[in-house]
Design an enzyme around this catalytic site. Structure first.
Site, mmCIF file in Angstrom:
data_model
loop_
_atom_site.group_PDB
_atom_site.id
_atom_site.type_symbol
_atom_site.label_atom_id
_atom_site.label_comp_id
_atom_site.label_asym_id
_atom_site.label_seq_id
_atom_site.Cartn_x
_atom_site.Cartn_y
_atom_site.Cartn_z
ATOM 1 N N GLU A 151 0.818 -1.218 0.000
ATOM 2 C CA GLU A 151 0.000 0.000 0.000
ATOM 3 C C GLU A 151 0.852 1.269 0.000
ATOM 4 O O GLU A 151 0.820 2.065 0.951
ATOM 5 C CB GLU A 151 -0.962 0.018 1.181
ATOM 6 C CG GLU A 151 -2.023 -1.053 1.095
ATOM 7 C CD GLU A 151 -3.149 -0.870 2.111
ATOM 8 O OE1 GLU A 151 -2.933 -0.184 3.117
ATOM 9 O OE2 GLU A 151 -4.241 -1.418 1.876
ATOM 10 N N CYS A 159 6.762 13.512 2.219
ATOM 11 C CA CYS A 159 7.730 13.843 3.256
ATOM 12 C C CYS A 159 8.301 15.217 2.932
ATOM 13 O O CYS A 159 8.571 15.524 1.766
ATOM 14 C CB CYS A 159 8.835 12.791 3.279
ATOM 15 S SG CYS A 159 10.238 13.302 4.290
ATOM 16 N N CYS A 161 11.140 16.614 4.400
ATOM 17 C CA CYS A 161 12.491 16.787 4.942
ATOM 18 C C CYS A 161 13.405 17.455 3.911
ATOM 19 O O CYS A 161 13.029 17.654 2.752
ATOM 20 C CB CYS A 161 13.061 15.433 5.364
ATOM 21 S SG CYS A 161 13.563 14.409 3.978
ATOM 22 N N GLU A 308 -6.725 -7.742 -0.553
ATOM 23 C CA GLU A 308 -7.114 -7.730 0.858
ATOM 24 C C GLU A 308 -8.553 -7.301 0.992
ATOM 25 O O GLU A 308 -8.988 -6.322 0.364
ATOM 26 C CB GLU A 308 -6.285 -6.703 1.643
ATOM 27 C CG GLU A 308 -4.853 -7.039 1.887
ATOM 28 C CD GLU A 308 -4.184 -5.932 2.705
ATOM 29 O OE1 GLU A 308 -4.867 -5.219 3.469
ATOM 30 O OE2 GLU A 308 -2.966 -5.760 2.550
ATOM 31 N N LYS A 357 -4.805 -6.591 16.565
ATOM 32 C CA LYS A 357 -5.301 -7.815 17.203
ATOM 33 C C LYS A 357 -6.824 -7.895 17.228
ATOM 34 O O LYS A 357 -7.379 -8.963 17.446
ATOM 35 C CB LYS A 357 -4.708 -7.995 18.598
ATOM 36 C CG LYS A 357 -4.989 -6.892 19.577
ATOM 37 C CD LYS A 357 -4.291 -7.185 20.894
ATOM 38 C CE LYS A 357 -4.409 -6.026 21.868
ATOM 39 N NZ LYS A 357 -3.735 -4.801 21.369
HETATM 40 C C1 GLA Z 1 -4.292 -2.477 5.029
HETATM 41 C C2 GLA Z 1 -2.922 -3.105 5.144
HETATM 42 C C3 GLA Z 1 -2.902 -4.358 5.948
HETATM 43 C C4 GLA Z 1 -3.777 -4.254 7.173
HETATM 44 C C5 GLA Z 1 -5.174 -3.886 6.726
HETATM 45 C C6 GLA Z 1 -6.162 -3.825 7.870
HETATM 46 O O1 GLA Z 1 -4.987 -2.869 3.942
HETATM 47 O O2 GLA Z 1 -2.358 -3.377 3.888
HETATM 48 O O3 GLA Z 1 -1.571 -4.621 6.333
HETATM 49 O O4 GLA Z 1 -3.276 -3.268 8.019
HETATM 50 O O5 GLA Z 1 -5.129 -2.624 6.124
HETATM 51 O O6 GLA Z 1 -7.448 -3.531 7.430
#
Ligand code: GLA
Length: 684
Positions: A151, A159, A161, A308, A357
């Site tokens: 991501e 940034c 700097c 994801e 978690k």
């Molecule tokens: C992002 C990140 C993951 C995780 C998810 C949680 O998509 O890529 O590593 O942190 O969010 O929703």
């Protein structure tokens, strides 16, 4: 079959963070993965410190054992380059790796994504790690895909700097051919005495007493996207050199502002996306569909990968709702319905420690006794039944123009209204089309328009004459163009076009804007359609414009407020087509104005007459087989008409009509003779 990786069928799995667990747990993991039908896991995303505990020591033993275990169980690996979380030793040895905010605050170690995109130390270390991984695993039989970083642009997209400033100056020198006089002209530095005598006087747009120079800000956005892309390309170059033939991706973040994904997607072997629709949002599935259509479009229509999603709740919203029973399955099928060839998750096993978690996982804390685990098993089994759809494609019936530069420029400060934000302008248009069962592709301003009968531009704040010419040629040749408000305002330097809006679009739209007329928050202006079946009254919010017509005809007028009686929506016939213009933001009512344009373009729903809340798309395989997805996002059971085909999920014949429960879904393999109207069959 047009497989994304070497793995046959649809991909199923998720991020697996075995470095957070004792190795004894891994055996159970792979056993359960096999039970669930997991065939691809993303490994090592945040494992840098484990892989390289010190500048000159490496620990690959655990990853060797892990990959061997995966391979022995027939599970392929999407191997991450692990560069999104620089370890403490690197940051302490080279504190300049840490990024600085516009206020000069250095962002500390202790989270993730703590790196300055222009840091040479970071880049060298990232490239070194990538090379070490590539050299070690390039021939590993489990390796199916390289997952670069994670991501880009998440948490830290810029940034400020000193090193970034130097890199920005280098970038500006190139952009302006070394001419600071040209930069002064383009940045309009005569305003507020901002002239520079040399590039060395220029800084990033750090926090200043008042508004920053808008062109400086726009160039800064371009630079930041390019700076991250350069990092990605540095890692990619290593992979291409050391591990040729293995596909490479980095995971996108749906409609994210900070990166110009058109440019980024040119460097992906497959487009992958992370999508987290909010179960608390009743329109979440529409926003998700928008992101999925974008991912398909970024890949030029090829299948993409949902890298994801959350099996249930996330942990980063103020209030994190779980997905009610059935929602996870429905939303997973929705990604497939919009062209994905796989459904992956964050993450495989729920963490017991660390910042995530409370994030849901395919294997929840309760283990195999959990409801979530049954969902994981069910979806895995269903994806296996749907394996034959891999490689099939769907095509948009209309195009939506999307230009990141225009988005960035639109949302600069000190505009007539701060309410004109690209996502808010786009969403009602997209929702109206989604509600009408029309699938759209996104297209950049330089993209191919000719394959579409209808082009929609909810906003084109920044437009170059070349784009206006292409749009005019499209309309002249018989296309329908619908253009939203506050368009044709500036050129690529964010300078107002001569003669005012809509600048180079003026001859095409047949009108000129005398003055923008923002609508105060909490109020609305009535817009009355001249001719319409059904109610003629619409409501404009946030934005209206004083239009003077120069050949266009008015299709709607303002019926309240200071612009009462003046045109609000127009159409201008141009060659064989028409250019429609909306001088106001119609929010949820925009569909009433899009309807006649859809009719003029002959764009009709692929499956007319569907109950509200039922989403339908059709994927077509290279051999002509059609796969019809019907997804019930509504809360009522509905009866659907006969479909000549078989539901791949249940094996049921659908020829006698069928019922879709709330959150129910059907994926029908259509009988060979069945034809659904499509605009673009030759592209299959
Ligand atoms: C992002 C990140 C993951 C995780 C998810 C949680 O998509 O890529 O590593 O942190 O969010 O929703």
């Amino acid at each position: 079959m047009d497989s994304l990786t070497r793995v046959p069928g649809l991909l199923y799995g998720g991020d697996w963070n075995p470095e957070q667990w004792p190795e004894e747990v891994w055996a159970e993991d792979v056993k359960l993965m096999t039970e669930a039908g997991v065939n691809l896991v993303t490994v090592g995303v945040f494992a840098w410190a484990r892989l390289q505990p010190d500048a000159d020591s490496w620990d690959f033993g655990w990853l060797d054992r892990l990959l061997a275990l995966c391979h022995a169980h027939g599970i392929a690996v999407d191997l991450a380059t692990a560069t999104a979380s620089p370890p403490a030793w690197l940051v302490r040895a080279h504190p300049q790796v840490l990024p600085r905010t516009a206020d000069g605050v250095r962002l500390e170690f202790g989270s993730r994504q703590h790196y300055c995109p222009s840091s040479p130390a970071y880049r060298a270390a990232a490239v070194r790690l990538t090379r070490a991984l590539a050299e070690r695993y390039r021939d590993h039989p489990a390796l199916a895909l390289w997952h670069v970083h994670n991501e880009y642009g998440d948490h830290v997209a810029e940034c400020f700097c000193a090193r970034s400033a130097a890199d920005f100056r280098r970038w500006l020198r190139e952009r302006y051919d070394g001419s600071v006089a040209e930069l002064n002209r383009c940045w309009g530095t005569a305003c507020w005495s901002q002239q520079y005598r040399g590039f060395e006087e220029i800084e990033p747009p750090r926090t200043a007493p008042g508004p920053a120079n808008p062109t400086q800000l726009l160039d800064w956005r371009r630079f930041c996207s390019d700076a991250l892309l350069a990092l990605y390309r540095a890692e990619r170059a290593v992979l291409d050199g050391v591990s040729p033939g293995v596909p490479v991706t980095t995971n996108f973040m749906s409609m994210a502002k900070s990166l110009d994904y058109w440019e980024w997607s040119r460097h992906q072997d497959l487009v992958s996306d992370d999508a987290y629709p909010d179960p608390a949002d009743p329109h979440a599935h529409v926003h998700a569909a928008l992101g999925y259509d974008l991912m398909r479009s970024l890949g030029g229509g090829r299948p993409w990968l949902l890298m994801e999603q959350a099996p249930s709740a996330v942990s980063w919203r103020p209030v994190n709702l779980p997905k009610r029973p059935g929602l996870y399955r429905l939303w997973s099928l929705q990604a497939l319905a919009r062209g994905a060839d796989g459904v992956l998750h964050f993450q495989w096993r729920a963490a017991v420690a660390g910042a995530e978690k409370f994030h849901s996982a395919m294997l929840p804390h309760r283990g195999t006794a959990a409801r979530g685990w049954r969902q994981t098993l069910r979806l895995g089994a269903e994806l296996r039944r749907l394996g034959e759809i891999a490689g099939s494609r769907l095509h948009g019936q209309a195009a939506v123009l999307l230009d990141w530069e225009s988005w960035w420029a639109l949302e600069l400060d000190d505009h007539p209204s701060a309410r004109m934000r690209w996502p808010e302008l786009l969403r009602p248009w997209y929702s109206a089309l989604h509600e009408r069962g029309i699938t759209v592709d996104f297209v950049p301003p330089t993209g191919d328009l000719d394959r579409y009968p209808l082009v929609l531009a909810p906003n084109l704040y920044l437009v170059e004459p070349a784009t206006a010419d292409r749009l005019a040629a499209f309309v002249r040749a018989g296309g329908q163009l619908v253009c939203g408000p506050f368009s044709g305002i500036v050129d690529r330097h964010d300078h107002i076009h001569p003669g005012g809006p809509p600048g180079p679009l003026r001859p095409l739209l047949g009108l000129v804007v005398d003055e923008p007329w923002p609508i105060p928050d909490g109020t609305a202006t009535v817009v009355r359609l001249r001719e319409a079946p059904g109610p003629q009254e619409l409501r404009a919010v946030s934005w209206s414009e004083w239009l003077e017509l120069e050949g266009a005809e008015a299709l709607a007028h303002y019926d309240s407020g200071e612009l009462a009686g003046r045109p609000a929506v127009t159409r201008h016939r141009h060659g064989a087509g028409s250019a429609w213009y909306l001088g106001c933001h119609l929010g949820a009512d925009v569909g009433r104005v899009l309807d006649p344009a859809l009719a003029a373009a002959g764009v009709v729903p692929q499956l007319p007459g569907l109950p509200a809340g039922v989403e339908a798309t059709c994927r077509l395989a290279a051999d002509g087989t059609g796969y019809l997805f019907l997804l019930n996002h509504g809360s009522a059971e509905c009866r659907l008409p006969p479909v000549a085909g078989t539901d791949l999920l249940t094996g049921a014949e659908l020829g006698a009509g069928f019922t879709l429960a709330p959150l129910g879904a059907v994926v029908a393999r259509l009988s060979p003779a069945t034809t659904l109207p499509t605009t673009d069959e030759e592209h299959v």
